[in-house]
Write an enzyme that holds these catalytic residues in place. Structure first.
Site, PDB file in Angstrom:
ATOM      1  N   GLY A 231      36.564  28.133  44.831  1.00 57.59           N
ATOM      2  CA  GLY A 231      36.217  28.501  43.563  1.00 57.59           C
ATOM      3  C   GLY A 231      36.234  28.879  43.001  1.00 57.59           C
ATOM      4  O   GLY A 231      35.493  30.465  42.144  1.00 57.59           O
TER       5      GLY A 231
ATOM      6  N   SER B 132      37.746  28.781  40.143  1.00 54.12           N
ATOM      7  CA  SER B 132      37.736  28.548  38.491  1.00 54.12           C
ATOM      8  C   SER B 132      36.383  29.084  37.986  1.00 54.12           C
ATOM      9  O   SER B 132      36.834  29.079  37.079  1.00 54.12           O
ATOM     10  CB  SER B 132      37.799  27.066  38.536  1.00 54.12           C
ATOM     11  OG  SER B 132      36.508  26.184  39.216  1.00 54.12           O
TER      12      SER B 132
ATOM     13  N   ASP C 103      36.228  18.505  47.888  1.00 51.01           N
ATOM     14  CA  ASP C 103      34.682  19.199  47.883  1.00 51.01           C
ATOM     15  C   ASP C 103      34.357  19.877  49.262  1.00 51.01           C
ATOM     16  O   ASP C 103      34.908  19.604  50.449  1.00 51.01           O
ATOM     17  CB  ASP C 103      33.845  18.040  48.328  1.00 51.01           C
ATOM     18  CG  ASP C 103      32.645  18.639  48.173  1.00 51.01           C
ATOM     19  OD1 ASP C 103      31.918  20.029  48.374  1.00 51.01           O
ATOM     20  OD2 ASP C 103      31.379  17.716  48.332  1.00 51.01           O
ATOM     21  N   VAL C 104      34.032  21.400  49.624  1.00 48.32           N
ATOM     22  CA  VAL C 104      34.135  21.914  50.867  1.00 48.32           C
ATOM     23  C   VAL C 104      33.102  21.734  51.567  1.00 48.32           C
ATOM     24  O   VAL C 104      33.004  21.890  52.548  1.00 48.32           O
ATOM     25  CB  VAL C 104      34.443  23.255  50.258  1.00 48.32           C
ATOM     26  CG1 VAL C 104      34.914  24.326  49.391  1.00 48.32           C
ATOM     27  CG2 VAL C 104      32.294  23.972  49.858  1.00 48.32           C
TER      28      VAL C 104
ATOM     29  N   ASN D 139      34.015  31.903  48.211  1.00 48.54           N
ATOM     30  CA  ASN D 139      34.211  32.494  47.510  1.00 48.54           C
ATOM     31  C   ASN D 139      33.047  30.963  46.664  1.00 48.54           C
ATOM     32  O   ASN D 139      31.943  30.794  45.991  1.00 48.54           O
ATOM     33  CB  ASN D 139      34.674  32.654  46.012  1.00 48.54           C
ATOM     34  CG  ASN D 139      34.566  32.911  44.739  1.00 48.54           C
ATOM     35  OD1 ASN D 139      32.878  34.002  44.506  1.00 48.54           O
ATOM     36  ND2 ASN D 139      34.688  31.856  43.734  1.00 48.54           N
TER      37      ASN D 139
ATOM     38  N   SER E  44      26.079  37.697  48.911  1.00 45.54           N
ATOM     39  CA  SER E  44      24.910  37.869  47.542  1.00 45.54           C
ATOM     40  C   SER E  44      23.983  39.048  47.595  1.00 45.54           C
ATOM     41  O   SER E  44      23.667  39.367  48.909  1.00 45.54           O
ATOM     42  CB  SER E  44      24.207  36.474  47.121  1.00 45.54           C
ATOM     43  OG  SER E  44      23.283  37.122  46.067  1.00 45.54           O
TER      44      SER E  44
ATOM     45  N   TYR F 288      19.746  29.905  48.847  1.00 44.58           N
ATOM     46  CA  TYR F 288      20.675  30.184  48.984  1.00 44.58           C
ATOM     47  C   TYR F 288      20.998  32.051  49.836  1.00 44.58           C
ATOM     48  O   TYR F 288      21.491  31.804  50.161  1.00 44.58           O
ATOM     49  CB  TYR F 288      20.653  30.657  47.123  1.00 44.58           C
ATOM     50  CG  TYR F 288      21.814  31.825  46.637  1.00 44.58           C
ATOM     51  CD1 TYR F 288      22.891  31.084  46.506  1.00 44.58           C
ATOM     52  CD2 TYR F 288      21.939  32.785  46.208  1.00 44.58           C
ATOM     53  CE1 TYR F 288      24.496  31.630  46.274  1.00 44.58           C
ATOM     54  CE2 TYR F 288      22.157  33.349  45.693  1.00 44.58           C
ATOM     55  CZ  TYR F 288      24.229  32.791  45.716  1.00 44.58           C
ATOM     56  OH  TYR F 288      25.525  33.498  44.833  1.00 44.58           O
TER      57      TYR F 288
ATOM     58  N   ALA G 210      19.296  31.891  52.622  1.00 43.82           N
ATOM     59  CA  ALA G 210      19.190  32.073  53.954  1.00 43.82           C
ATOM     60  C   ALA G 210      21.279  31.465  53.616  1.00 43.82           C
ATOM     61  O   ALA G 210      21.883  31.945  55.891  1.00 43.82           O
ATOM     62  CB  ALA G 210      18.709  30.482  54.696  1.00 43.82           C
TER      63      ALA G 210
ATOM     64  N   LYS H 256      23.625  32.485  52.456  1.00 38.13           N
ATOM     65  CA  LYS H 256      24.791  33.161  52.070  1.00 38.13           C
ATOM     66  C   LYS H 256      24.317  34.622  53.498  1.00 38.13           C
ATOM     67  O   LYS H 256      25.627  35.149  53.790  1.00 38.13           O
ATOM     68  CB  LYS H 256      24.734  34.361  50.941  1.00 38.13           C
ATOM     69  CG  LYS H 256      24.495  33.419  49.962  1.00 38.13           C
ATOM     70  CD  LYS H 256      26.418  33.152  49.689  1.00 38.13           C
ATOM     71  CE  LYS H 256      26.966  31.950  48.341  1.00 38.13           C
ATOM     72  NZ  LYS H 256      28.368  32.481  48.941  1.00 38.13           N
TER      73      LYS H 256
END
Length: 246
Positions: free
Chosen positions: A15, A17, A66-67, A92, A144, A157, A159, A161
């Site tokens: 991530g 960029s 694509d991760v 990231n 986050s 999100y 969960a 992170k």
């Protein structure tokens, strides 16, 4: 008699960029690392970040995959490892797809977790043994404040992170004897395209004790410290960069 200059350590920033990712890439390059700037589909944005780093005298190149796709990630990383180990990994990459859990689609739940959590595994796991052979490494995952406090509409999100916190603490125990650290940086509200859409200025003043959004550069500074030799005894930690939110 001439002596050759050792090659710089290589860092992969997923991530790389985006607003925070780009700031991390620039800071690591300024610290002398050769940075692999990752993007998913927007290779042009990663190339722009890499070009700016090179223009400023640093070393960088762009890479896209694509991760969330394990096969694609492994194939891309095999190509990267053909040039030697990657000793710094910054996980990231992450996406939002917000909705209250009662109304959340299964696809929303799975895609967010695929990118943040499964992406962590797809990127980090293939790089660990080559890194361990060098007896030095740094793994930093960007989480986050939502993973610590929760946030309405972001159960998926938060969960994804929060899972990084447990994975990182376990990885730190596994790899510490090999000179490898694993830590998490958990930003709060950070200025940029994502925050501008979600958080009006007045809401930020009410939410954040510091009464302002953070900057991508403030997050990057903490990530950069964790990637240095001096941070070798900081391991398995979750470090908030959130203006006092918690």
């Amino acid at each position: 008699m001439t002596t050759s200059t050792p090659s710089p350590r290589r860092a992969l920033v997923t991530g790389g960029s985006g607003d925070i990712g780009g700031a991390i890439c620039r800071r690591l390059a300024a610290d002398g690392l050769h940075v692999l700037v990752h993007a998913n589909s927007r290779l042009d944005r990663a190339e722009a970040v890499a070009a700016a780093i090179v223009e400023a005298g640093g070393q960088a190149r762009a890479i896209a995959f694509d991760v969330a796709d394990g096969d694609a990630a492994r194939a891309a990383l095999e190509t990267v490892l053909a040039d030697g180990p990657v000793q710094v990994v910054v996980n990231n990459a992450g996406i939002h797809d917000d909705a209250p859990l009662a109304g959340m689609r299964e696809s929303q739940w799975k895609r967010v977790i695929d990118v943040s959590l499964h992406g962590f595994f797809h990127v980090t796991q293939p790089l660990l043994l080559p890194m361990a052979r060098t007896r030095w490494g740094r793994i930093v995952s960007v989480s986050s404040v939502a993973a610590v406090l929760g946030n309405r509409g972001q159960a998926n999100y938060a969960a994804a992170k929060a899972a990084l916190h447990g994975a990182t603490r376990s990885l730190a125990r596994e790899m510490a004897s090999r000179g490898i650290t694993a830590n998490v940086v958990a930003p709060g509200v950070v200025a940029g395209a994502m925050a501008a859409d979600a958080f009006p200025a007045e809401a930020i003043r009410q939410m954040v004790p510091a009464a302002r959004a953070g900057t991508p550069e403030e997050v990057a500074a903490v990530v950069a410290f964790l990637c240095r030799d001096e941070a070798g005894y900081v391991n398995g930690q979750v470090i908030g960069v959130n203006g006092g939110m918690g």
